[in-house]
Design an enzyme around this catalytic site. Structure first.
Site, PDB file in Angstrom:
ATOM      1  CG  ASP A 188      -2.386   0.555   1.163  1.00 35.59           C
ATOM      2  OD1 ASP A 188      -2.398   1.792   0.633  1.00 35.59           O
ATOM      3  OD2 ASP A 188      -3.127  -0.268   1.324  1.00 35.59           O
ATOM      4  CG  ASP A 236      -4.854   5.676   1.210  1.00 39.25           C
ATOM      5  OD1 ASP A 236      -5.633   4.854   1.187  1.00 39.25           O
ATOM      6  OD2 ASP A 236      -4.683   6.766   1.793  1.00 39.25           O
ATOM      7  CD  GLU A 252      -8.784   4.063  -1.498  1.00 43.46           C
ATOM      8  OE1 GLU A 252      -9.876   4.093  -0.626  1.00 43.46           O
ATOM      9  OE2 GLU A 252      -8.158   5.162  -1.461  1.00 43.46           O
ATOM     10  CG  HIS A 257      -9.131  -1.534   4.552  1.00 47.94           C
ATOM     11  ND1 HIS A 257      -8.783  -1.241   3.008  1.00 47.94           N
ATOM     12  CD2 HIS A 257      -8.531  -0.228   5.062  1.00 47.94           C
ATOM     13  CE1 HIS A 257      -8.381  -0.167   2.892  1.00 47.94           C
ATOM     14  NE2 HIS A 257      -8.121   0.469   3.696  1.00 47.94           N
TER      15      HIS A 257
HETATM   16  O1  TEU Z   1      -9.695   5.446   1.982  1.00 46.78           O
HETATM   17  C1  TEU Z   1     -10.039   6.481   1.174  1.00 46.78           C
HETATM   18  C2  TEU Z   1     -11.333   6.755   1.263  1.00 46.78           C
HETATM   19  O2  TEU Z   1     -12.153   7.252   0.335  1.00 46.78           O
HETATM   20  C3  TEU Z   1     -12.034   6.512   2.554  1.00 46.78           C
HETATM   21  O3  TEU Z   1     -12.250   7.875   3.218  1.00 46.78           O
HETATM   22  C4  TEU Z   1     -13.257   5.793   2.402  1.00 46.78           C
HETATM   23  O4  TEU Z   1     -14.320   6.802   1.573  1.00 46.78           O
HETATM   24  C5  TEU Z   1     -13.916   5.949   3.612  1.00 46.78           C
HETATM   25  O5  TEU Z   1     -13.322   4.833   4.442  1.00 46.78           O
HETATM   26  C6  TEU Z   1     -15.414   5.424   3.840  1.00 46.78           C
HETATM   27  O6  TEU Z   1     -15.491   4.015   3.415  1.00 46.78           O
HETATM   28  C7  TEU Z   1      -8.215   5.309   2.096  1.00 46.78           C
HETATM   29  C8  TEU Z   1      -7.923   4.072   3.058  1.00 46.78           C
HETATM   30  O7  TEU Z   1      -8.551   2.924   2.309  1.00 46.78           O
HETATM   31  C9  TEU Z   1      -8.468   4.198   4.383  1.00 46.78           C
HETATM   32  O8  TEU Z   1      -8.573   3.031   4.898  1.00 46.78           O
HETATM   33  C10 TEU Z   1      -7.829   5.272   4.838  1.00 46.78           C
HETATM   34  O9  TEU Z   1      -8.498   5.677   6.263  1.00 46.78           O
HETATM   35  C11 TEU Z   1      -7.938   6.599   4.125  1.00 46.78           C
HETATM   36  O10 TEU Z   1      -7.685   6.300   2.753  1.00 46.78           O
HETATM   37  C12 TEU Z   1      -6.818   7.492   4.507  1.00 46.78           C
HETATM   38  O11 TEU Z   1      -5.706   7.054   4.371  1.00 46.78           O
END
Ligand code: TEU
Ligand code: CA
Length: 541
Positions: free
Chosen positions: A99, A201, A268, A333
């Site tokens: 990641d 991310d 992502e 997750h």
């Molecule tokens: O997630 C980005 C994201 O868009 C999240 O805010 C998502 O919309 C939110 O969890 C609601 O489901 C990434 C990672 O996958 C997440 O785990 C991190 O917390 C976030 O970035 C910050 O790095």
């Protein structure tokens, strides 16, 4: 299209490292734990492992707040342990995807500590610092994804810094060439250690509007929903300048690719279809210069009905630039688990959908045994999102509970106390109990993965939407004259199929219903409620 890359033909398995396997009894999963469980991945038949962040972190957002990009957090292991994991993964002919979190660092990262130390610090411009608004408030109306403003005042220097997530996750300034160079060096550090790719991310958010304009109101916003959706993220997300950065990231990674090992970038992106496919980076010359796999999250939000999914798949196929590699995701997750979203029967159908569509599937750990969301008591909440925006069902702990390996104490996850409670059903629902059960979810996943591997039509073939009846989704996959038909009954009633043309001398290669035999009588078949079948002419897996 050449479909020779592992990331096109393979299956990705996401591990949330805190929750997969603990090796030392501290209740937190770790790298040695993952190493001890690689045989599960081999038995399942996946091709690549993506591990959520394992770098040194104060864990304000469980590793998505990184204080050193080039080391391993002691809770997860050591660099030497990481190297050992890489060799064992490669020895099993698996790939490793890390990641990469480029949008923000931890507020404990030395870069940010320097940046905040003085306005004149050479690293000041590495982050997004702005003067207060005339009334002393935040510089604009941008909101944090985790509640409240995206700005926090630093009293010592009198300016606000921008954070799209927690205040402990300050956003880097990707307009600064030194930042870019430093982050590209991070990628090279891990590529040299043998990593096969990165999941990037919040890729869409790295560049913000240069004038920091206010975001406009979101006309669809309903009071009571996620407060971050009050504004449309027009000026804070998916800015035009992103395309150049995506191309730069790709060039960094491509420099480590050769015929024997191609490295991959997975982005992502929570964006509408037309914007998401832009991250393939189609150039004027027709070359794809962006990330190879912009994550396609459409099945996470989709209403679980045949007609709706049929439309969504057709639209996606139509929106892909020539030569682009499609991909599909059921969960991760951050989102409620598929088995909780659609229920246990439909979750079997969802598995068949994921593993028979055209494109790289990504599987979230635990979904292969049908793990469900776990209700977390308010006093046990770990997720900072839930803590800051409580009671709206936004918290992510429910889908992050420990992997259920066996009916041994703590499901075999730890000899200590797990960092997050186990699901109540772990004694019955676990890898060991499902491995020998022909009717289990795990057996279904293993069979579908084996079938996908054995049938070129499934992992390399084209996608052809078929007309069908009732609440049935029908499509064909074909490669070099070999044809496979997939029929998925999303309805609660049995459906006698009369119109969908099946291949000559058809047999059932796989069904979500363990009692279904191979036989297709007189070229026709009655689908049971919520049954999915794969029809072909080869022999069943
Ligand atoms: O997630 C980005 C994201 O868009 C999240 O805010 C998502 O919309 C939110 O969890 C609601 O489901 C990434 C990672 O996958 C997440 O785990 C991190 O917390 C976030 O970035 C910050 O790095
Ligand atoms: Ca541990």
């Amino acid at each position: 299209m050449s479909a020779d890359h592992w990331w096109q033909q393979g299956i990705v398995y996401q591990i949330y490292p805190r929750s997969f396997q603990d090796s030392n009894g501290d209740g937190i999963g770790d790298l040695d734990g993952i190493r001890a469980r690689l045989d599960h991945l081999v038995a399942l038949g996946v091709d690549a492992v993506w591990i959520s962040p394992i770098y040194p972190s104060p864990m304000a957002d469980f590793g998505y707040d990184i204080s050193d990009y080039c080391d391993i957090d002691p809770r997860f292991g050591t660099l030497a342990g990481f190297d050992a994991l890489v060799s064992e993964i490669h020895a099993r002919r698996l790939k490793l995807i890390l990641d990469f979190v480029p949008n923000h660092t931890s507020d404990r990262h030395p870069w940010f500590m320097q940046s905040r130390s003085a306005r004149s610090d050479p690293r000041r411009d590495w982050y997004l610092w702005r003067d207060p608004a005339p009334d002393g408030g935040p510089p604009n109306n941008w909101l944090s994804n985790f509640g409240g403003p995206a700005w926090t005042l630093d009293p010592a220097t009198g300016q606000y810094y921008c954070h799209s997530f927690l205040k402990e996750q300050p956003d880097l300034n990707w307009r600064n060439p030194e930042v870019r160079a430093a982050m590209y060096e991070v990628l090279r550090f891990w590529l040299r250690r043998g990593v096969d790719g990165f999941r990037v991310d919040v890729l869409s958010d790295l560049i913000k509007d240069e004038h920091f304009r206010d975001n406009p109101p979101n006309p669809a916003f309903v009071a009571g929903q996620d407060p971050a959706h009050r504004w449309l993220p027009l000026y804070s997300t998916d800015r035009p300048e992103m395309q150049q950065i995506v191309a730069e990231l790709r060039r960094v990674v491509d420099a480590f690719s050769d015929a024997a090992s191609s490295r991959v970038l997975i982005g992502e992106l929570y964006l509408p279809l037309s914007r998401m496919v832009a991250y393939y980076g189609l150039s004027a010359e027709g070359v794809l210069e962006g990330v190879q796999l912009p994550f396609n999250f459409q099945l996470i939000a989709a209403p679980w009905q045949a007609r709706r999914i049929d439309r969504l798949v057709r639209d996606y196929e139509a929106a892909l630039p020539a030569g682009a590699a499609p991909n599909w995701v059921l969960g991760n997750h951050d989102k409620p688990r598929i088995a909780s979203r659609v229920g246990p029967q439909m979750a079997r159908l969802a598995a068949m959908l994921l593993l028979t569509l055209r494109g790289t599937p990504t599987l979230y750990y635990g979904d292969e045994i049908g793990m469900t969301d776990v209700a977390i008591r308010p006093e046990e909440v770990q997720d900072p999102f839930e803590k800051r925006v409580p009671g709206k069902g936004l918290g992510r702990d429910p889908e992050r509970t420990p992997m259920q390996w066996s009916d041994a104490p703590q499901a075999g996850f730890t000899t200590g106390t797990p960092w997050l409670r186990l699901a109540d059903d772990w004694r019955e629902r676990n890898v060991e109990s499902q491995a020998g059960d022909p009717a289990s979810m795990l057996t279904l996943y293993r069979r579908l993965i084996a079938l996908r591997r054995a049938q070129p039509a499934l992992n390399r073939g084209g996608y052809e939407a078929l007309e069908s009846e009732a609440d049935v989704l029908a499509y064909a996959r074909e490669f070099e004259g070999q044809r496979v038909v997939v029929l998925l009954n999303f309805g609660a009633g049995a459906v006698p199929l009369s119109t969908t043309p099946l291949p000559a001398r058809s047999i059932v290669l796989a069904s979500t219903d363990p009692s279904r035999g191979e036989l297709v009588q007189n070229g026709s078949l009655v689908l049971a409620p919520y049954e999915g079948v794969v029809i072909g002419t080869g022999s069943a897996a």
